[in-house]
Motif scaffolding. Structure first.
Motif, mmCIF file in Angstrom:
data_model
loop_
_atom_site.group_PDB
_atom_site.id
_atom_site.type_symbol
_atom_site.label_atom_id
_atom_site.label_comp_id
_atom_site.label_asym_id
_atom_site.label_seq_id
_atom_site.Cartn_x
_atom_site.Cartn_y
_atom_site.Cartn_z
ATOM 1 N N VAL A 63 1.015 -1.132 -0.088
ATOM 2 C CA VAL A 63 -0.046 -0.024 0.074
ATOM 3 C C VAL A 63 0.888 1.175 0.032
ATOM 4 N N ILE A 64 0.752 2.010 -0.995
ATOM 5 C CA ILE A 64 1.597 3.297 -1.127
ATOM 6 C C ILE A 64 0.926 4.441 -0.923
ATOM 7 N N ASP A 65 -0.563 4.573 -0.929
ATOM 8 C CA ASP A 65 -1.387 5.692 -0.731
ATOM 9 C C ASP A 65 -2.210 5.796 0.384
ATOM 10 N N ALA A 66 -1.457 5.505 1.567
ATOM 11 C CA ALA A 66 -2.081 5.854 3.025
ATOM 12 C C ALA A 66 -1.711 6.622 3.690
ATOM 13 N N GLY A 67 -0.989 7.540 3.169
ATOM 14 C CA GLY A 67 -0.500 8.773 4.091
ATOM 15 C C GLY A 67 0.861 8.640 4.543
ATOM 16 N N THR A 68 1.549 7.647 4.201
ATOM 17 C CA THR A 68 3.060 7.483 4.685
ATOM 18 C C THR A 68 4.037 7.990 3.906
ATOM 19 N N GLN A 69 3.776 8.608 2.852
ATOM 20 C CA GLN A 69 4.969 9.363 2.134
ATOM 21 C C GLN A 69 5.017 10.742 2.717
ATOM 22 N N ARG A 93 -0.611 3.688 11.542
ATOM 23 C CA ARG A 93 -0.159 4.464 12.523
ATOM 24 C C ARG A 93 1.320 4.620 12.687
ATOM 25 N N ASP A 94 1.888 3.231 12.934
ATOM 26 C CA ASP A 94 3.293 3.056 13.143
ATOM 27 C C ASP A 94 4.102 3.627 11.854
ATOM 28 N N ALA A 95 3.577 3.157 10.739
ATOM 29 C CA ALA A 95 4.236 3.335 9.444
ATOM 30 C C ALA A 95 4.174 4.881 9.334
ATOM 31 N N ILE A 96 3.026 5.507 9.289
ATOM 32 C CA ILE A 96 3.079 6.915 9.366
ATOM 33 C C ILE A 96 4.097 7.750 10.136
ATOM 34 N N ASP A 106 0.400 -5.065 9.274
ATOM 35 C CA ASP A 106 -0.846 -5.032 10.266
ATOM 36 C C ASP A 106 -1.305 -6.340 10.259
ATOM 37 N N GLY A 107 -0.909 -7.531 9.552
ATOM 38 C CA GLY A 107 -1.725 -8.568 9.598
ATOM 39 C C GLY A 107 -2.510 -9.039 8.229
ATOM 40 N N ALA A 108 -2.868 -7.778 7.511
ATOM 41 C CA ALA A 108 -3.375 -7.767 6.405
ATOM 42 C C ALA A 108 -2.708 -6.951 5.396
ATOM 43 N N GLN A 109 -2.073 -5.908 5.712
ATOM 44 C CA GLN A 109 -1.648 -5.028 4.520
ATOM 45 C C GLN A 109 -0.212 -4.731 4.806
ATOM 46 N N TYR A 110 0.673 -4.520 3.926
ATOM 47 C CA TYR A 110 1.935 -3.889 3.898
ATOM 48 C C TYR A 110 1.793 -2.384 3.501
ATOM 49 N N PHE A 111 2.396 -1.782 4.462
ATOM 50 C CA PHE A 111 2.491 -0.262 4.386
ATOM 51 C C PHE A 111 3.875 0.164 4.192
ATOM 52 N N LEU A 112 4.048 1.149 2.936
ATOM 53 C CA LEU A 112 5.361 1.469 2.624
ATOM 54 C C LEU A 112 5.782 2.572 3.375
ATOM 55 N N PRO A 132 8.832 -7.606 -10.235
ATOM 56 C CA PRO A 132 7.624 -8.148 -9.427
ATOM 57 C C PRO A 132 7.762 -7.870 -8.089
ATOM 58 N N ASN A 133 9.076 -7.997 -7.677
ATOM 59 C CA ASN A 133 9.136 -7.880 -6.223
ATOM 60 C C ASN A 133 10.206 -7.140 -5.595
ATOM 61 N N ILE A 134 10.128 -6.607 -4.515
ATOM 62 C CA ILE A 134 11.273 -5.921 -3.703
ATOM 63 C C ILE A 134 11.725 -6.439 -2.444
ATOM 64 N N ASN A 135 12.856 -6.142 -2.345
ATOM 65 C CA ASN A 135 13.444 -6.566 -0.914
ATOM 66 C C ASN A 135 13.279 -5.587 0.131
ATOM 67 N N ALA A 136 12.603 -6.180 1.042
ATOM 68 C CA ALA A 136 11.859 -5.348 2.293
ATOM 69 C C ALA A 136 12.297 -5.810 3.665
ATOM 70 N N ASN A 137 12.478 -4.769 4.671
ATOM 71 C CA ASN A 137 12.329 -5.066 5.961
ATOM 72 C C ASN A 137 11.061 -4.903 6.390
ATOM 73 N N VAL A 138 10.532 -6.019 6.905
ATOM 74 C CA VAL A 138 9.081 -5.972 7.308
ATOM 75 C C VAL A 138 8.893 -5.989 8.926
ATOM 76 N N ILE A 139 8.116 -4.700 9.500
ATOM 77 C CA ILE A 139 8.057 -4.608 10.930
ATOM 78 C C ILE A 139 6.657 -4.857 11.084
ATOM 79 N N GLU A 140 6.235 -5.620 12.368
ATOM 80 C CA GLU A 140 4.840 -5.702 12.389
ATOM 81 C C GLU A 140 4.440 -4.467 13.217
ATOM 82 N N GLY A 141 3.310 -3.883 12.776
ATOM 83 C CA GLY A 141 2.688 -2.449 13.236
ATOM 84 C C GLY A 141 1.602 -2.134 12.295
ATOM 85 N N THR A 142 1.035 -1.128 12.813
ATOM 86 C CA THR A 142 -0.103 -0.422 12.365
ATOM 87 C C THR A 142 0.278 0.702 11.166
#
Length: 89
Positions: free
Chosen positions: A9-15, A80-83, A46-52, A68-78
């Motif tokens: 998800v790239i359009d959730a206000g995290t940019q 709000r945490d991503a923002i 957040d258990g359902a979506q990946y927020f950039l 098709p893919n990108i290397n990522a560090n994935v952190i469990e969080g909401t």
């Protein structure tokens, strides 16, 4: 961890930046096409979506390069945490 770009998800206000620098995306794309491996982007899951949260230019360069893919560090969080994280990136 490699994550499919379509699952991010790239359009959730995290940019935190005002806009994406298209010249930088083009430069990154060229570098990717030459085989360079970038540092992973940061995603919050957040258990359902990946927020950039960090790595928008790398994300768009990978998309432009046809990856098709990108290397990522994935952190469990909401979202709000991503923002909050994005403001420190």
């Amino acid at each position: 961890m490699n994550i499919n770009l379509d699952k991010i998800v790239i359009d959730a206000g995290t940019q935190a930046r005002a806009k994406i620098d298209q010249e930088l995306v083009a430069e990154y794309t060229d570098i990717l096409m030459q085989g360079t491996v970038f540092d992973p982007v940061t995603l919050f899951y957040d258990g359902a979506q990946y927020f950039l949260a960090d790595g928008f230019h790398r994300y768009f360069a990978n998309r432009k390069a046809g990856s098709p893919n990108i290397n990522a560090n994935v952190i469990e969080g909401t979202l709000r945490d991503a923002i909050l994280f994005s403001f420190s990136a």
